[in-house]
Design a protein around this motif. Sequence first.
Motif, PDB file in Angstrom:
ATOM      1  N   ILE A   1       5.900  28.911 -20.591  1.00 24.83           N
ATOM      2  CA  ILE A   1       5.880  28.290 -21.986  1.00 24.83           C
ATOM      3  C   ILE A   1       7.293  27.576 -21.929  1.00 24.83           C
ATOM      4  CG2 ILE A   1       6.439  28.866 -24.391  1.00 24.83           C
ATOM      5  CD1 ILE A   1       4.577  31.184 -24.100  1.00 24.83           C
ATOM      6  N   GLU A   2       8.235  27.831 -21.448  1.00 23.08           N
ATOM      7  CA  GLU A   2       9.337  26.935 -21.068  1.00 23.08           C
ATOM      8  C   GLU A   2       9.056  25.532 -20.262  1.00 23.08           C
ATOM      9  OE1 GLU A   2      12.167  29.556 -19.382  1.00 23.08           O
ATOM     10  OE2 GLU A   2      12.865  30.298 -21.537  1.00 23.08           O
ATOM     11  N   MET A   3       8.401  25.684 -19.611  1.00 20.28           N
ATOM     12  CA  MET A   3       7.726  24.523 -18.802  1.00 20.28           C
ATOM     13  C   MET A   3       6.650  23.864 -19.536  1.00 20.28           C
ATOM     14  SD  MET A   3       8.111  25.693 -14.815  1.00 20.28           S
ATOM     15  CE  MET A   3       6.578  26.793 -14.712  1.00 20.28           C
ATOM     16  N   GLY A   4       6.401  24.151 -20.716  1.00 21.92           N
ATOM     17  CA  GLY A   4       5.222  23.449 -21.393  1.00 21.92           C
ATOM     18  C   GLY A   4       3.883  23.682 -21.129  1.00 21.92           C
ATOM     19  N   CYS A   5       3.576  24.780 -20.593  1.00 21.41           N
ATOM     20  CA  CYS A   5       2.239  25.446 -20.526  1.00 21.41           C
ATOM     21  C   CYS A   5       1.802  26.641 -21.803  1.00 21.41           C
ATOM     22  CB  CYS A   5       2.023  26.123 -19.208  1.00 21.41           C
ATOM     23  SG  CYS A   5       2.132  25.162 -17.812  1.00 21.41           S
ATOM     24  N   ILE A   6       1.457  25.861 -22.644  1.00 21.51           N
ATOM     25  CA  ILE A   6       1.406  26.770 -24.007  1.00 21.51           C
ATOM     26  C   ILE A   6      -0.166  26.893 -24.152  1.00 21.51           C
ATOM     27  CG2 ILE A   6       1.754  26.519 -26.523  1.00 21.51           C
ATOM     28  CD1 ILE A   6       4.077  24.459 -26.010  1.00 21.51           C
ATOM     29  N   PRO A   7      -0.430  28.203 -24.360  1.00 25.52           N
ATOM     30  CA  PRO A   7      -1.988  28.249 -24.866  1.00 25.52           C
ATOM     31  C   PRO A   7      -2.493  27.331 -25.617  1.00 25.52           C
ATOM     32  CG  PRO A   7      -0.639  30.510 -24.857  1.00 25.52           C
ATOM     33  CD  PRO A   7       0.392  29.251 -24.750  1.00 25.52           C
TER      34      PRO A   7
ATOM     35  N   THR B   1      -4.826  20.689 -15.690  1.00 25.24           N
ATOM     36  CA  THR B   1      -5.645  20.120 -14.710  1.00 25.24           C
ATOM     37  C   THR B   1      -4.880  20.377 -13.263  1.00 25.24           C
ATOM     38  OG1 THR B   1      -6.543  18.220 -16.159  1.00 25.24           O
ATOM     39  CG2 THR B   1      -6.824  17.982 -13.777  1.00 25.24           C
ATOM     40  N   LEU B   2      -5.691  20.802 -12.369  1.00 18.34           N
ATOM     41  CA  LEU B   2      -5.362  20.903 -10.696  1.00 18.34           C
ATOM     42  C   LEU B   2      -5.380  19.697 -10.247  1.00 18.34           C
ATOM     43  CD1 LEU B   2      -4.361  22.764  -8.596  1.00 18.34           C
ATOM     44  CD2 LEU B   2      -6.608  23.263  -8.016  1.00 18.34           C
ATOM     45  N   GLN B   3      -4.111  19.319  -9.826  1.00 19.98           N
ATOM     46  CA  GLN B   3      -3.984  17.668  -9.419  1.00 19.98           C
ATOM     47  C   GLN B   3      -3.939  17.902  -7.569  1.00 19.98           C
ATOM     48  OE1 GLN B   3      -4.045  14.982 -10.844  1.00 19.98           O
ATOM     49  NE2 GLN B   3      -4.444  15.739 -12.761  1.00 19.98           N
ATOM     50  N   HIS B   4      -3.184  18.741  -7.323  1.00 19.59           N
ATOM     51  CA  HIS B   4      -2.828  18.935  -5.763  1.00 19.59           C
ATOM     52  C   HIS B   4      -2.905  20.506  -5.366  1.00 19.59           C
ATOM     53  CE1 HIS B   4      -1.721  14.871  -6.151  1.00 19.59           C
ATOM     54  NE2 HIS B   4      -0.941  15.120  -6.878  1.00 19.59           N
ATOM     55  N   VAL B   5      -3.242  20.447  -4.184  1.00 16.64           N
ATOM     56  CA  VAL B   5      -3.211  21.835  -3.538  1.00 16.64           C
ATOM     57  C   VAL B   5      -2.521  21.478  -2.001  1.00 16.64           C
ATOM     58  CG1 VAL B   5      -4.560  23.973  -2.572  1.00 16.64           C
ATOM     59  CG2 VAL B   5      -5.205  22.740  -4.383  1.00 16.64           C
ATOM     60  N   ALA B   6      -1.443  22.372  -1.869  1.00 14.94           N
ATOM     61  CA  ALA B   6      -0.828  22.427  -0.543  1.00 14.94           C
ATOM     62  C   ALA B   6      -1.497  22.649   0.794  1.00 14.94           C
ATOM     63  CB  ALA B   6       0.258  23.137  -0.508  1.00 14.94           C
TER      64      ALA B   6
ATOM     65  N   TYR C   1       0.173  25.252  -5.868  1.00 17.12           N
ATOM     66  CA  TYR C   1      -0.596  24.409  -6.542  1.00 17.12           C
ATOM     67  C   TYR C   1       0.156  23.379  -7.522  1.00 17.12           C
ATOM     68  CZ  TYR C   1      -4.455  27.832  -5.417  1.00 17.12           C
ATOM     69  OH  TYR C   1      -5.304  28.705  -5.088  1.00 17.12           O
ATOM     70  N   ALA C   2      -0.165  21.915  -7.656  1.00 17.18           N
ATOM     71  CA  ALA C   2       0.655  21.245  -8.812  1.00 17.18           C
ATOM     72  C   ALA C   2      -0.757  20.906  -9.874  1.00 17.18           C
ATOM     73  CB  ALA C   2       0.692  19.952  -8.218  1.00 17.18           C
ATOM     74  N   PHE C   3      -0.199  21.559 -10.998  1.00 17.06           N
ATOM     75  CA  PHE C   3      -1.076  21.164 -12.101  1.00 17.06           C
ATOM     76  C   PHE C   3      -0.453  20.301 -13.172  1.00 17.06           C
ATOM     77  CE2 PHE C   3      -1.737  25.709 -10.866  1.00 17.06           C
ATOM     78  CZ  PHE C   3      -2.966  25.708 -10.828  1.00 17.06           C
ATOM     79  N   GLU C   4      -1.166  19.405 -13.725  1.00 19.17           N
ATOM     80  CA  GLU C   4      -0.726  18.706 -14.821  1.00 19.17           C
ATOM     81  C   GLU C   4      -0.889  19.110 -16.157  1.00 19.17           C
ATOM     82  OE1 GLU C   4      -1.084  13.924 -16.307  1.00 19.17           O
ATOM     83  OE2 GLU C   4      -2.101  14.623 -14.537  1.00 19.17           O
ATOM     84  N   VAL C   5       0.198  19.161 -17.098  1.00 18.64           N
ATOM     85  CA  VAL C   5      -0.174  19.435 -18.271  1.00 18.64           C
ATOM     86  C   VAL C   5       0.820  18.738 -19.073  1.00 18.64           C
ATOM     87  CG1 VAL C   5       1.622  21.702 -18.120  1.00 18.64           C
ATOM     88  CG2 VAL C   5      -0.098  21.514 -20.084  1.00 18.64           C
ATOM     89  N   ASN C   6       0.500  18.220 -20.108  1.00 20.19           N
ATOM     90  CA  ASN C   6       1.237  17.277 -21.217  1.00 20.19           C
ATOM     91  C   ASN C   6       1.854  16.001 -20.118  1.00 20.19           C
ATOM     92  OD1 ASN C   6       0.739  18.718 -23.339  1.00 20.19           O
ATOM     93  ND2 ASN C   6       2.393  19.875 -23.161  1.00 20.19           N
ATOM     94  N   GLY C   7       1.286  15.460 -19.481  1.00 21.61           N
ATOM     95  CA  GLY C   7       1.688  14.774 -18.482  1.00 21.61           C
ATOM     96  C   GLY C   7       2.848  14.827 -17.505  1.00 21.61           C
ATOM     97  N   ILE C   8       3.124  16.268 -17.125  1.00 23.66           N
ATOM     98  CA  ILE C   8       4.201  16.777 -16.435  1.00 23.66           C
ATOM     99  C   ILE C   8       3.293  17.419 -15.268  1.00 23.66           C
ATOM    100  CG2 ILE C   8       6.063  18.214 -16.175  1.00 23.66           C
ATOM    101  CD1 ILE C   8       6.611  17.754 -19.186  1.00 23.66           C
ATOM    102  N   LEU C   9       3.970  17.394 -14.010  1.00 22.17           N
ATOM    103  CA  LEU C   9       3.327  18.158 -12.954  1.00 22.17           C
ATOM    104  C   LEU C   9       4.203  19.344 -12.855  1.00 22.17           C
ATOM    105  CD1 LEU C   9       2.595  15.677 -10.025  1.00 22.17           C
ATOM    106  CD2 LEU C   9       1.201  17.125 -11.346  1.00 22.17           C
ATOM    107  N   VAL C  10       3.485  20.727 -12.821  1.00 25.39           N
ATOM    108  CA  VAL C  10       3.942  21.834 -12.887  1.00 25.39           C
ATOM    109  C   VAL C  10       3.434  22.531 -11.640  1.00 25.39           C
ATOM    110  CG1 VAL C  10       4.188  24.222 -13.809  1.00 25.39           C
ATOM    111  CG2 VAL C  10       4.180  22.216 -15.455  1.00 25.39           C
ATOM    112  N   SER C  11       4.364  22.806 -10.663  1.00 25.86           N
ATOM    113  CA  SER C  11       4.022  23.759  -9.274  1.00 25.86           C
ATOM    114  C   SER C  11       4.088  25.218  -9.568  1.00 25.86           C
ATOM    115  CB  SER C  11       4.930  23.258  -8.371  1.00 25.86           C
ATOM    116  OG  SER C  11       4.565  23.778  -7.089  1.00 25.86           O
ATOM    117  N   LEU C  12       3.072  25.873  -9.197  1.00 25.08           N
ATOM    118  CA  LEU C  12       2.782  27.038  -9.133  1.00 25.08           C
ATOM    119  C   LEU C  12       2.380  27.903  -7.878  1.00 25.08           C
ATOM    120  CD1 LEU C  12       1.132  27.669 -12.643  1.00 25.08           C
ATOM    121  CD2 LEU C  12       3.504  28.224 -12.320  1.00 25.08           C
ATOM    122  N   ARG C  13       2.973  29.007  -7.587  1.00 22.61           N
ATOM    123  CA  ARG C  13       2.340  29.896  -6.397  1.00 22.61           C
ATOM    124  C   ARG C  13       0.838  30.290  -6.781  1.00 22.61           C
ATOM    125  NH1 ARG C  13       7.638  32.150  -6.810  1.00 22.61           N
ATOM    126  NH2 ARG C  13       8.932  31.177  -5.137  1.00 22.61           N
TER     127      ARG C  13
END
Length: 105
Positions: free
Chosen positions: A60-66, A71-76, A82-94
């Motif tokens: 939620i602090e990174m902008g991933c709000i319900p 969108t899944l943009q990239h996979v290593a 994984y790199a997800f785009e939410v609100n125009g920002i790329l967020v990386s998650l394991r």
Amino acid sequence: MNNSTVTPKYTPNEVFKKPVLNFIFVREMKAISKTLAQLLKGESATISSFSDDLLALKLIEMGCIPGETITLQHVAPLGCPYAFEVNGILVSLRKSEAQFVLISK
């Protein structure tokens, strides 16, 4: 004083059945729900909830709000992170973190 015994409203078997049934229902609902880890590259979905409270706070602090579209943009190359785009920002998650984010399409 009245020494009559009080008859319990529920028997012990009925009391123990209720939480088990609720647990089974919740487990089945989570099995039906899709997670971020199950998205394919380029797919979009809406964040519906989180199944881990500490991770939810971080996301939620990174902008991933319900309710937000993600969108899944990239996979290593080795499949994580994984790199997800939410609100125009790329967020990386394991992958292990993405499994705690429930989504709907």
